[in-house]
Enzyme design. Structure first.
Site, PDB file in Angstrom:
ATOM      1  N   CYS A   1       0.938  -1.281  -0.089  1.00  0.00           N
ATOM      2  CA  CYS A   1      -0.011   0.164  -0.204  1.00  0.00           C
ATOM      3  C   CYS A   1       0.824   1.321   0.007  1.00  0.00           C
ATOM      4  O   CYS A   1       1.639   1.452   0.881  1.00  0.00           O
ATOM      5  CB  CYS A   1      -1.192  -0.016   1.170  1.00  0.00           C
ATOM      6  SG  CYS A   1      -1.673   1.609   1.800  1.00  0.00           S
TER       7      CYS A   1
ATOM      8  N   CYS B   1       0.159   3.826   2.717  1.00  0.00           N
ATOM      9  CA  CYS B   1       0.470   3.245   4.024  1.00  0.00           C
ATOM     10  C   CYS B   1       1.988   3.629   4.170  1.00  0.00           C
ATOM     11  O   CYS B   1       2.524   3.885   5.481  1.00  0.00           O
ATOM     12  CB  CYS B   1       0.392   1.666   4.171  1.00  0.00           C
ATOM     13  SG  CYS B   1      -1.344   1.092   4.081  1.00  0.00           S
TER      14      CYS B   1
END
Length: 108
Positions: free
Chosen positions: A23, A26
């Site tokens: 991600c 993230c």
């Protein structure tokens, strides 16, 4: 799993970062979370949970984690604050201050 329950059921504020290694947002959030953890000097404990870790499937389902990153502040097993997406350091600090006042948490 039992360790997770012990962590979130304590009196301390606990920030849980649900993330995935693949991600991009993230990865952008990771240095913010690290800075927050270092700067707070124990005011809040920080834990990271990789949603792709099979051992965490039950927790991911329990908290209905549908997107990452998702941040959740817990205290005594209760969700006090939750947000998905990239969150800035200043917002995390503001939320922590508000939670400490609302929850009447003594400074460590």
């Amino acid at each position: 799993m039992q360790d997770f329950d012990k962590i979130i059921w304590r009196d301390a504020l606990t920030l849980v970062d649900f993330f995935a290694t693949w991600c991009g947002p993230c990865r952008m959030l990771h240095p913010i979370i690290e800075r927050f953890e270092k700067q707070m000097n124990g005011r809040a404990d920080v834990y990271r949970i990789d949603i792709d870790d099979r051992n965490m499937n039950e927790i991911v389902r329990r908290y209905n984690i549908m997107s990452v990153p998702t941040l959740i502040f817990f205290r005594r097993g209760e969700i006090l604050w939750r947000k998905s997406g990239v969150t800035g350091y200043d917002e995390l600090l503001r939320v922590l201050n508000e939670l400490e006042q609302h929850e009447q948490i003594p400074q460590r």
